[in-house]
Structures are given as structure tokens and as C-alpha cells.
Motif scaffolding. Structure first.
Motif, PDB file in Angstrom:
ATOM      1  N   ASP A  24       0.841  -1.198   0.000  1.00 43.93           N
ATOM      2  CA  ASP A  24       0.000   0.000   0.000  1.00 43.93           C
ATOM      3  C   ASP A  24       0.879   1.253   0.000  1.00 43.93           C
TER       4      ASP A  24
ATOM      5  N   SER B 299       0.952   4.834   1.869  1.00 47.04           N
ATOM      6  CA  SER B 299       0.372   5.640   2.958  1.00 47.04           C
ATOM      7  C   SER B 299       1.033   7.012   2.962  1.00 47.04           C
TER       8      SER B 299
ATOM      9  N   CYS C  84       5.976   3.707   6.059  1.00 49.39           N
ATOM     10  CA  CYS C  84       5.878   2.245   5.986  1.00 49.39           C
ATOM     11  C   CYS C  84       5.607   1.883   4.520  1.00 49.39           C
ATOM     12  N   SER C  85       5.489   0.599   4.268  1.00 45.29           N
ATOM     13  CA  SER C  85       5.131   0.045   2.944  1.00 45.29           C
ATOM     14  C   SER C  85       5.838   0.786   1.785  1.00 45.29           C
TER      15      SER C  85
ATOM     16  N   LEU D  89      -3.718   5.248   1.178  1.00 47.56           N
ATOM     17  CA  LEU D  89      -4.244   5.745   2.456  1.00 47.56           C
ATOM     18  C   LEU D  89      -3.677   7.141   2.733  1.00 47.56           C
TER      19      LEU D  89
ATOM     20  N   GLN E 239      -1.145   5.908   7.679  1.00 45.58           N
ATOM     21  CA  GLN E 239      -1.219   4.459   7.914  1.00 45.58           C
ATOM     22  C   GLN E 239      -2.230   4.146   9.020  1.00 45.58           C
ATOM     23  N   THR E 240      -2.603   2.873   9.124  1.00 35.29           N
ATOM     24  CA  THR E 240      -3.784   2.517   9.930  1.00 35.29           C
ATOM     25  C   THR E 240      -3.584   2.644  11.445  1.00 35.29           C
ATOM     26  N   GLY E 241      -2.372   2.959  11.890  1.00 29.71           N
ATOM     27  CA  GLY E 241      -2.147   3.159  13.328  1.00 29.71           C
ATOM     28  C   GLY E 241      -2.631   4.516  13.818  1.00 29.71           C
TER      29      GLY E 241
ATOM     30  N   PHE F 114       1.834  -6.027   2.474  1.00 26.88           N
ATOM     31  CA  PHE F 114       0.456  -6.166   2.970  1.00 26.88           C
ATOM     32  C   PHE F 114      -0.550  -6.365   1.825  1.00 26.88           C
TER      33      PHE F 114
ATOM     34  N   ASP G 286       0.967  -9.840  14.396  1.00 29.28           N
ATOM     35  CA  ASP G 286       2.129  -9.405  15.191  1.00 29.28           C
ATOM     36  C   ASP G 286       1.803  -9.606  16.669  1.00 29.28           C
TER      37      ASP G 286
ATOM     38  N   TYR H  75      -3.984 -10.171  12.585  1.00 27.34           N
ATOM     39  CA  TYR H  75      -4.682  -8.910  12.323  1.00 27.34           C
ATOM     40  C   TYR H  75      -6.164  -9.209  12.042  1.00 27.34           C
TER      41      TYR H  75
ATOM     42  N   TYR I 125       8.526   0.716  16.219  1.00 31.89           N
ATOM     43  CA  TYR I 125       8.102   1.799  15.326  1.00 31.89           C
ATOM     44  C   TYR I 125       7.443   1.210  14.091  1.00 31.89           C
ATOM     45  N   SER I 126       6.483   1.950  13.545  1.00 33.01           N
ATOM     46  CA  SER I 126       5.817   1.495  12.331  1.00 33.01           C
ATOM     47  C   SER I 126       6.825   1.372  11.174  1.00 33.01           C
ATOM     48  N   GLY I 127       6.658   0.353  10.372  1.00 25.21           N
ATOM     49  CA  GLY I 127       7.406   0.257   9.114  1.00 25.21           C
ATOM     50  C   GLY I 127       8.786  -0.372   9.195  1.00 25.21           C
TER      51      GLY I 127
ATOM     52  N   ASP J 268       9.008  -3.285   6.951  1.00 29.62           N
ATOM     53  CA  ASP J 268       9.054  -2.910   5.525  1.00 29.62           C
ATOM     54  C   ASP J 268      10.457  -2.442   5.134  1.00 29.62           C
TER      55      ASP J 268
ATOM     56  N   ARG K 113       5.185   6.672  17.542  1.00 33.43           N
ATOM     57  CA  ARG K 113       5.719   5.469  16.884  1.00 33.43           C
ATOM     58  C   ARG K 113       5.078   5.264  15.496  1.00 33.43           C
TER      59      ARG K 113
HETATM   60  C1  LIG Z   1      -1.604   0.324   5.783  1.00 33.55           C
HETATM   61  C2  LIG Z   1      -0.604   0.126   6.879  1.00 33.55           C
HETATM   62  N1  LIG Z   1      -0.893   0.562   8.106  1.00 33.55           N
HETATM   63  C3  LIG Z   1       0.008   0.418   9.112  1.00 33.55           C
HETATM   64  C4  LIG Z   1       1.238  -0.162   8.918  1.00 33.55           C
HETATM   65  C5  LIG Z   1       2.216  -0.209  10.040  1.00 33.55           C
HETATM   66  O1  LIG Z   1       2.352  -1.484  10.534  1.00 33.55           O
HETATM   67  P1  LIG Z   1       3.421  -1.749  11.711  1.00 33.55           P
HETATM   68  O2  LIG Z   1       3.184  -0.702  12.740  1.00 33.55           O
HETATM   69  O3  LIG Z   1       3.091  -3.141  12.165  1.00 33.55           O
HETATM   70  O4  LIG Z   1       4.772  -1.652  11.063  1.00 33.55           O
HETATM   71  C6  LIG Z   1       1.558  -0.644   7.684  1.00 33.55           C
HETATM   72  C7  LIG Z   1       2.861  -1.293   7.469  1.00 33.55           C
HETATM   73  O5  LIG Z   1       3.219  -1.672   6.387  1.00 33.55           O
HETATM   74  C8  LIG Z   1       0.631  -0.492   6.635  1.00 33.55           C
HETATM   75  O6  LIG Z   1       0.937  -0.916   5.396  1.00 33.55           O
END
Ligand SMILES: Cc1ncc(COP(=O)(O)O)c(C=O)c1O
Ligand SMILES: Nc1ncnc2c1ncn2[C@@H]1O[C@H](COP(=O)(O)OP(=O)(O)O)[C@@H](O)[C@H]1O
Length: 273
Positions: free
Chosen positions: A10, A12, A17-18, A41, A44-46, A80, A110, A115, A211-213, A216, A257
């Protein structure tokens, strides 16, 4: 000629990330990153709020155009994938590009949890992608899901981890790197190469912050280096040290994060390889 990596993930807008990390990291490693987005996006979804544009329908047209253009990818790297349908599109894309190095990051869960968007059928489909990969980079939870182990178990012995890595390889890939293994104050990666039956661990200090990403960044570095002919050993050590250095720096600042790590300052460590 620069080698080409098709990076399926994706995009973001904020929260590194990604694709937002795959593009700069692969470019720094001197391979051409060809982004193949799965969704777009705002954030990101966090984050507490995000917009989400599902790219599934466009993915078919997108890959058909790439097929008509007779492109050859030296590597396909998948991250993802948010639906059964996306996994099917990616499986077909991999079948049509048989000569590429196939790297599958089997994103499913995780911290001992799957998920919420993943059901058993989707996990089985991801496992089928792993079957056709050359290298897979599960975190510990995902390695357990792939091998049918109890993934809430946290304290694996090193021998149990090595058996886990061998079991992941018995699904199909010749190489696996299991990431995010916590041992005392350290975070480990375990790499196993089935062809030579050799494994090794990397271990660096863990500051208790995820931390996010980082996953990736890790898989992007490994994919770029293997595409350019470096061996697994070098790739895993480089990725481990790069992330550790960026986290040492990032941890000096009071940041969310979800923003990810401040890797930009250190890209020169990759460009000089
Ligand atoms: C859409 C999206 N949201 C959130 C995340 C963050 O995930 P994480 O915090 O597990 O690295 C990612 C990571 O690739 C993502 O692709
Ligand atoms: N706090 C940290 N300190 C040092 N290295 C880290 C840290 N967090 C992640 N890493 C590195 O990044 C790799 C991938 O992180 P991981 O948490 O497994 O990714 P994700 O959950 O995003 O898939 C780890 O195996 C480790 O090498």
C-alpha cells in the motif's frame, strides 16, 4: 542496467511504511523500484484517522498493462495484501513472472495476534504465496501461523527457533528470515538458507519501542541487496544495523511510533554499498 523490483504494497501518505519506505530504500540501493499499489491511504492505519482507497480493481488493469509492455522484473516483493482477491491477483502476477526472485513478506499478524482482517482462508492463501517464494520474511507470529504453531508462545529457545525456520522453508522457499524475536534486552533476526543448511542470528539492543514500518524497511533492504547479487548473510546484517542506527537516532526525539523511523539521514549508508 539497473535491475527492477516490482514492489506490491500500500501507499500511505504519512506514517513511514510500505511503499513510502520501499521506494527510497530500493533507490538508494541502486535498483529501480516499480510500485504496484494495493491501496492508497492518507495515513497508515495506526493513526486515529485515515482515508482508504482500495486499489484492487485497478490492480488487474495495472498488471495487464505491465504484461502488454513485456516488462521483466528481477524481483517481485510483496507486502500487505488486504483481501483474498488481492492475494489471487498477486499469485497470478507471480506465475506470469517466473524468472524473478520472489520475496514474500507474509503480513498476517504481530505480537501473538492475527490482524482482524485476516481469516483462516486468507492465511492459507498467504501460505500459498510463501510456497512459491524464494525468500520469506515473517515476524515470529507469522512464522508460527505459517507452521501451525501456537503463536501466543513468546519464549522460544534458539533450537526451537531454528526448527521453526526449517519448517517455514519446508513449505517452499529456499531462504527465510524470521524477524522481531525478543531475547532478554535484545531483538534478533534468524536467517536460514535451506540449500546450504546454514542458519545465523543477528542480535542488537532493543529499546522496547516498535516503530511502524521497520519490517518494511528490513524486507526492502534484503530484497534490494539480493536482487543486486549480495548474499543473505550480508543483506541481513546490513538491514539489522541500518534499522538499529536509525532507531538510536529516532529515540532521541519524542515522536509518535506511528510516524516511523527517521531513516532519511542514513540513506547514504545504503547508497555507498
Ligand atoms: C496500511 C498500513 N498501516 C500500518 C502499517 C504499520 O504497521 P506496523 O506498525 O506493524 O509496522 C503498515 C505497514 O506496512 C501499513 O501498510
Ligand atoms: N527497537 C528496535 N531496535 C532495533 N532494531 C529494531 C527495533 N525494532 C525493529 N527492529 C529491527 O527491525 C526488524 C523488523 O522489525 P519487526 O518489529 O519484526 O517488524 P514489523 O513488526 O514491522 O514487521 C527487526 O527484526 C529488527 O532487526
Amino acid at each position: 542496467m539497473l535491475k527492477k523490483v516490482a514492489a506490491i504494497n500500500d501507499l500511505s501518505g504519512v506514517g513511514k511504511c510500505s511503499l513510502s519506505v520501499a521506494i527510497p530504500i530500493l533507490s538508494a540501493l541502486k535498483v529501480q523500484c516499480c510500485p504496484f499499489p494495493t491501496a492508497i491511504l492518507s495515513s497508515q492505519t495506526g493513526y486515529p484517522e485515515y482515508s482508504f482507497f482500495d486499489f484492487t480493481n485497478e490492480m488487474i488493469t495495472y498488471s495487464n498493462v505491465w504484461k502488454n509492455l513485456n516488462l521483466n522484473f528481477d524481483c517481485i516483493y510483496t507486502g500487505f495484501l488486504g483481501s483474498k482477491y488481492q492475494i489471487e491477483i498477486v499469485s497470478k502476477f507471480i506465475k506470469e513472472n517466473k524468472t524473478s526472485l520472489i520475496v514474500v513478506d507474509p503480513v498476517m499478524g504481530d505480537d501473538g495476534l492475527v490482524y482482524p482482517v485476516f481469516d483462516t482462508e486468507m492465511c492459507n492463501k498467504i501460505k500459498n504465496l510463501v510456497k512459491v517464494s524464494d525468500l520469506t520474511t515473517p515476524n515470529l507470529t507469522e512464522a508460527c501461523i505459517l507452521t501451525g504453531r501456537n503463536y501466543s508462545k513468546k519464549n522460544f529457545t534458539r533450537d526451537e527457533l531454528i526448527n521453526l525456520a526449517k519448517d517455514v522453508c519446508s513449505i517452499g522457499p529456499s531462504k527465510v528470515v524470521i524477524t522481531g524475536i525478543l531475547e532478554g534486552d535484545n531483538i534478533l533476526n534468524l536467517a536460514y538458507d535451506k540449500a546450504i543448511d546454514k542458519y545465523f542470528f543477528t542480535s542488537v539492543k532493543y529499546n522496547n519501542c516498535s516503530y511502524s514500518g521497520t519490517g518494511d524497511i528490513f524486507t526492502s533492504i534484503i530484497s534490494g541487496l539480493l536482487t543486486n547479487g549480495y548474499d543473505l548473510n550480508f543483506a541481513v546484517i546490513t538491514a539489522t544495523n541500518f534499522i538499529s542506527k536509525t532507531i538510536d537516532y529516532t529515540s532521541k526525539f519524542n515522536i509518535d511510533r506511528n510516524d516511523g523511523v527517521m531513516f532519511e539521514k542514513f540513506l547514504c549508508d545504503l547508497t555507498c554499498i
